[in-house]
Write a protein that holds these residues in place. Structure first.
Motif, PDB file in Angstrom:
ATOM      1  N   GLU A  99       0.846  -1.195   0.000  1.00  4.59           N
ATOM      2  CA  GLU A  99       0.000   0.000   0.000  1.00  4.59           C
ATOM      3  C   GLU A  99       0.883   1.246   0.000  1.00  4.59           C
ATOM      4  O   GLU A  99       1.903   1.296   0.690  1.00  4.59           O
ATOM      5  N   GLU A 100       0.476   2.236  -0.796  1.00  4.19           N
ATOM      6  CA  GLU A 100       1.237   3.482  -0.858  1.00  4.19           C
ATOM      7  C   GLU A 100       0.315   4.647  -0.509  1.00  4.19           C
ATOM      8  O   GLU A 100      -0.822   4.690  -0.969  1.00  4.19           O
ATOM      9  N   TYR A 101       0.817   5.570   0.290  1.00  7.80           N
ATOM     10  CA  TYR A 101       0.045   6.751   0.634  1.00  7.80           C
ATOM     11  C   TYR A 101       0.866   8.005   0.311  1.00  7.80           C
ATOM     12  O   TYR A 101       1.948   8.186   0.853  1.00  7.80           O
ATOM     13  N   MET A 160       2.682   8.738  -2.171  1.00  6.09           N
ATOM     14  CA  MET A 160       4.052   8.408  -2.578  1.00  6.09           C
ATOM     15  C   MET A 160       4.417   8.971  -3.952  1.00  6.09           C
ATOM     16  O   MET A 160       5.549   8.838  -4.372  1.00  6.09           O
ATOM     17  N   ALA A 174       9.698   8.809   3.597  1.00  6.40           N
ATOM     18  CA  ALA A 174       8.617   7.837   3.801  1.00  6.40           C
ATOM     19  C   ALA A 174       8.840   7.013   5.051  1.00  6.40           C
ATOM     20  O   ALA A 174       9.975   6.660   5.403  1.00  6.40           O
ATOM     21  N   VAL A 181       7.947   3.327   6.565  1.00 13.72           N
ATOM     22  CA  VAL A 181       7.480   1.976   6.234  1.00 13.72           C
ATOM     23  C   VAL A 181       7.064   1.318   7.546  1.00 13.72           C
ATOM     24  O   VAL A 181       7.853   1.289   8.501  1.00 13.72           O
ATOM     25  N   GLU A 196      -0.131   7.740   8.221  1.00 13.50           N
ATOM     26  CA  GLU A 196      -0.766   8.393   7.065  1.00 13.50           C
ATOM     27  C   GLU A 196      -1.369   9.737   7.467  1.00 13.50           C
ATOM     28  O   GLU A 196      -1.230  10.742   6.769  1.00 13.50           O
ATOM     29  N   GLY A 228       5.328  10.567   2.929  1.00 11.61           N
ATOM     30  CA  GLY A 228       4.469   9.491   2.444  1.00 11.61           C
ATOM     31  C   GLY A 228       4.610   8.266   3.334  1.00 11.61           C
ATOM     32  O   GLY A 228       5.440   8.247   4.245  1.00 11.61           O
ATOM     33  N   VAL A 239       4.555   3.843   3.186  1.00 13.32           N
ATOM     34  CA  VAL A 239       4.547   2.592   2.418  1.00 13.32           C
ATOM     35  C   VAL A 239       4.316   1.450   3.401  1.00 13.32           C
ATOM     36  O   VAL A 239       4.954   1.392   4.450  1.00 13.32           O
ATOM     37  N   ALA A 277       7.870   1.073  -4.869  1.00 11.56           N
ATOM     38  CA  ALA A 277       7.194   2.077  -4.035  1.00 11.56           C
ATOM     39  C   ALA A 277       8.184   3.109  -3.500  1.00 11.56           C
ATOM     40  O   ALA A 277       7.827   4.266  -3.285  1.00 11.56           O
ATOM     41  N   LEU A 278       9.429   2.693  -3.270  1.00  9.60           N
ATOM     42  CA  LEU A 278      10.424   3.592  -2.672  1.00  9.60           C
ATOM     43  C   LEU A 278      11.466   4.039  -3.697  1.00  9.60           C
ATOM     44  O   LEU A 278      12.566   4.444  -3.337  1.00  9.60           O
TER      45      LEU A 278
END
Lengths: 406, 185
Positions: free
Chosen positions: A262-264, A266, A272, A274, A284, A298, A300, A316-317
Motif C-alpha cells: 500500500e502506498e500513501y 508516494m 517515507a 514503512v 498516514e 508518504g 509505504v 514504491a520507494l
C-alpha cells in the motif's frame, strides 16, 4: 442448515468480531481452537454463533494451541475448510505445527491477533508473534483496521485454497488497538460473502478413500530439500499473482481496493515511513499534517508480509530520499526485520535513499502522532543532508535516556 | 473530532457503554471508534474507555487524547483516578455521585471552575435495572449535556442496540436513560 444472519449495512465491530464473522460466513468445516488473549473473542464469538444455529461446521475445543493447530492439520488433510485463531504465547506453542501445516501444503486460515511475547508477561499488542512466523512457510497478510481484518480473512480462504497455491494463510491484526477497538465495518451479506469465498474444493483429501494418500511422511537428504525448494518457489512466484487476482475480484465486489504494497502520497514523497498494522494509519494521518509544514511525506506499508514483496517495495520507494523502517518487535541483537527487508529490496535498485530503523510500541506502548512527527522531521533532515543525521537504530517512546545504536 | 474518555471500574459496563454509543452514532453516517485500556483487568479495577466521533474515517490509533467529555461512572474514581488528565479548557465532566455539585467540588477541589455536571447513575441503575450498572444512565446524561441526540431518537436507537436482550431489560434501560437525562444537573 445454518441460519443466515441479518447484518446492517454498517456494523460497529471490533477486529475480533470482524474476523469471527468472516469465519462464519466462509462456512468453515472445522475450527479447532484454544483461546488466548487478545484473540479469545474470535473463537468465543464463533462458538456462540454455532450454539445459536448460525454454523454447520465442527468446533473442537482442544487442550493447547499445539493441539489446536494439530487438529487443524488433521481436518485440513482429511479434506475440509479449516481455520483457527491465536496470539502470542499460543502462537509460539503452535510454531512447530505451523511448519507441519505449510510443509504438507494445507490451506488453513489462521487469524492472528498480534501480541507481545513473554517474558515479561504482557497481553498487549506488538508484532513479536507475527515476526516469529515469518520463516514458517505461511502466507502472511496484515490488516491495519477492523474492516481490513474482515476483508482479508475472507480473501485468505480464496488465496490459500486455490489449487495452484495450497498454502496456509495468516491474517494479522493488532492486539487491542484493532482487536478491541469497535469501528465502522461494512460487511457483505452472508450469501455474497460465501459466493466470494467459494465452495471448498478438496485436493488429495485423506477421506477420499478411492484415492489413498499420505501426509506427513519422512524424507531425509534424498527429498527433503526438493520439497522445501518447491514450497519456496511457489511462495516466490505464484502467490503474488494470485493475491493480486483475489484483491481485484474483491474490489469488483465491494469497491474496496487492496494492494500487495500500500502506498500513501508516494507520488511525490521525498521521505517515507514503512510500517505495519495500525501504525500505518496513524503515520498516514501525520504524513498529511507534515505536508502542511512543507515536508513531502508518504507512507509505504506491506499488505503482504510473506512472501516478501521485494519488487513492489523497491518500486514504491524508487523516488524517495529518506526512509524510516518502523519495527514493533525487539530485534534482540540485530537491526529490525523491516529495516533488513526494505534495505535488501532497495540495494539492487537505482535509488539508494538514506534508511534508518526505529523500534517502537513494544508490549502495547502507545505510538503517538508526536512520535510520527518527530520521525518525519528526522527523515527530512536525512533527506537534506543525504546521509543519516541520527543513529541508525533508535528506540521511540522508551522511558529514560535515549537508546540508539550505530 | 469529538473525543470522550470514560472512567470506570471493570465490570461496570464502560466498554459496553462506549460501544453502544459508537453503534448509535454510526447509524447517522458518522465514523466512530470505541476502545479501552485493559491490563490483566480484574473486576473492580479502575480502567478507562474511549470514544472518537468524526465526519471522516478515523485514522488515529493513538490512545492519547484531549477529551471533550469525561464521563465518570464510578463515584470513587473522582477521588482516586486522574480524571482531569490532558483536559482542555472546554472539557465537560459528567460525574456519577449522590452529592450535589457544590458538595462534590468541595470534596474534590481540582474540579473547581470546571464545567461539571452531576448525576447519580448508581442509584438510577439500582432503581431501574436492579443492579449497579451505571453505563446506560450515563449515556442518557451525556445526551442531555451534549445535545448530541434528542431523547426519543436516542432511546429508539438504543432499543435496537439492546435488541438481543429480553424486553424487561430493554425497558429498564430505557427508564434509566430517561431518568438520567432528566436529572443530570
Amino acid at each position: 442448515m445454518a441460519e443466515k444472519m441479518e447484518l446492517n449495512e454498517v456494523e460497529v465491530w471490533d477486529g475480533n468480531m470482524a474476523a469471527s464473522q468472516a469465519l462464519r460466513q466462509a462456512q468453515v468445516d472445522v475450527v479447532a481452537a484454544y483461546p488466548i488473549t487478545p484473540s479469545t473473542p474470535i473463537v468465543q464469538n464463533y462458538s456462540s454463533f454455532l450454539a445459536n444455529g448460525y454454523i454447520d461446521g465442527e468446533f473442537v475445543m482442544v487442550e493447547s494451541e499445539h493441539a489446536a493447530m494439530s487438529g487443524c492439520v488433521g481436518a485440513a488433510a482429511a479434506g475440509g475448510r479449516v481455520a483457527t485463531a491465536t496470539s502470542s504465547q499460543g502462537f509460539a506453542l503452535m510454531a512447530e505445527v505451523l511448519y507441519q501445516a505449510s510443509g504438507m501444503r494445507l490451506p488453513i486460515v489462521l487469524t492472528v491477533v498480534n501480541r507481545a511475547l513473554a517474558a515479561p508477561l504482557n497481553v498487549n499488542g506488538d508484532h513479536s508473534d507475527m515476526y516469529l512466523g515469518r520463516d514458517s512457510g505461511w502466507i502472511q497478510l496484515d490488516a491495519f483496521n477492523s474492516q481490513q481484518a474482515y476483508d482479508l480473512t475472507l480473501m485468505a480462504f480464496r488465496i490459500g485454497e486455490d489449487h495452484s497455491i495450497r498454502l496456509p494463510v495468516m491474517v494479522h491484526q493488532d492486539g487491542f488497538i484493532t482487536s478491541h477497538t469497535a469501528e465502522n465495518v461494512k460487511p457483505m451479506s452472508d450469501d455474497e460473502a460465501y459466493a466470494f469465498v467459494g465452495e471448498y474444493k478438496p485436493m488429495n483429501a485423506m477421506l477420499d478413500l478411492a484415492k489413498p494418500v499420505t501426509y506427513g511422511v519422512q524424507t531425509e537428504e534424498d527429498w527433503h530439500f526438493e520439497h522445501k525448494a518447491r514450497q519456496h518457489a511457489d511462495l516466490m512466484t505464484k502467490v503474488f499473482g494470485k493475491v493480486e487476482e483475489v484483491f481485484e475480484a474483491f474490489e469488483e465486489k465491494t469497491g474496496r481496493k487492496y494492494n500487495i504494497v500500500e502506498e500513501y502520497m508516494m507520488d511525490d514523497a521525498e521521505v517515507a515511513i514503512v510500517a505495519l498494522g495500525t501504525t500505518v494509519e496513524t503515520a498516514e494521518m501525520v504524513a498529511k499534517m507534515m505536508r502542511e509544514e512543507g515536508i513531502k511525506a508518504g507512507v509505504v506499508s506491506p499488505r503482504l508480509f510473506r512472501p516478501w514483496p521485494y519488487e513492489q517495495v523497491k518500486k514504491a520507494l524508487s523516488k524517495v530520499k529518506a526512509v524510516a523502517c518502523l519495527d514493533r518487535s525487539s530485534p534482540n541483537g540485530a537491526l529490525g526485520a523491516l529495516y533488513n527487508e526494505v534495505t535488501a529490496s532497495l540495494y539492487q535498485g537505482d535509488n539508494r535513499p538514506v534508511i534508518t530503523n526505529y523500534i517502537y510500541g513494544l508490549g502495547g506502548r502507545d505510538f503517538t502522532i508526536d512520535h510520527a512527527k518527530e520521525i518525519f522531521k528526522e527523515l527530512d533532515a536525512n533527506a537534506k543532508e543525504g546521509r543519516p543525521t541520527t543513529p541508525l537504530q533508535q528506540f521511540v517512546g522508551l522511558r529514560g535516556p535515549k537508546l540508539s545504536f550505530y | 473530532m469529538l473525543e470522550i474518555r470514560w472512567h470506570s471500574r471493570a465490570g461496570q459496563g464502560a466498554v459496553t457503554g462506549a460501544k453502544g454509543l459508537a453503534d448509535v452514532v454510526s447509524r447517522t453516517g458518522k465514523f466512530v471508534q470505541a476502545f479501552a485500556f485493559y491490563g490483566s483487568a480484574k473486576r473492580g479495577a479502575a480502567m478507562t474507555a474511549y470514544n472518537r466521533v468524526d465526519d471522516e474515517v478515523i485514522l488515529n490509533h493513538e490512545k492519547f487524547m484531549h477529551p471533550d467529555y469525561v464521563l465518570v461512572i464510578d463515584p470513587g474514581l473522582t477521588y482516586t483516578a486522574d480524571i482531569t488528565a490532558h483536559e482542555k479548557d472546554s472539557t465537560k465532566y459528567i460525574i456519577t455521585t449522590h452529592l450535589s455539585k457544590d458538595e462534590l467540588i468541595a470534596g474534590q477541589p481540582k474540579l473547581k471552575g470546571k464545567d461539571v455536571y452531576v448525576v447519580d447513575c448508581m442509584q438510577i441503575s439500582l432503581d431501574t435495572i436492579g443492579r449497579a450498572i451505571p453505563n446506560t444512565p450515563m449515556l442518557g446524561a451525556l445526551m442531555k449535556v451534549s445535545g448530541m441526540f434528542e431523547l426519543d431518537y436516542f432511546q429508539d436507537a438504543m432499543k435496537s442496540v439492546l435488541s438481543k436482550f429480553p424486553q424487561k431489560i430493554i425497558d429498564a434501560n430505557m427508564a434509566a436513560i430517561e431518568r438520567a437525562y432528566n436529572s443530570v444537573k
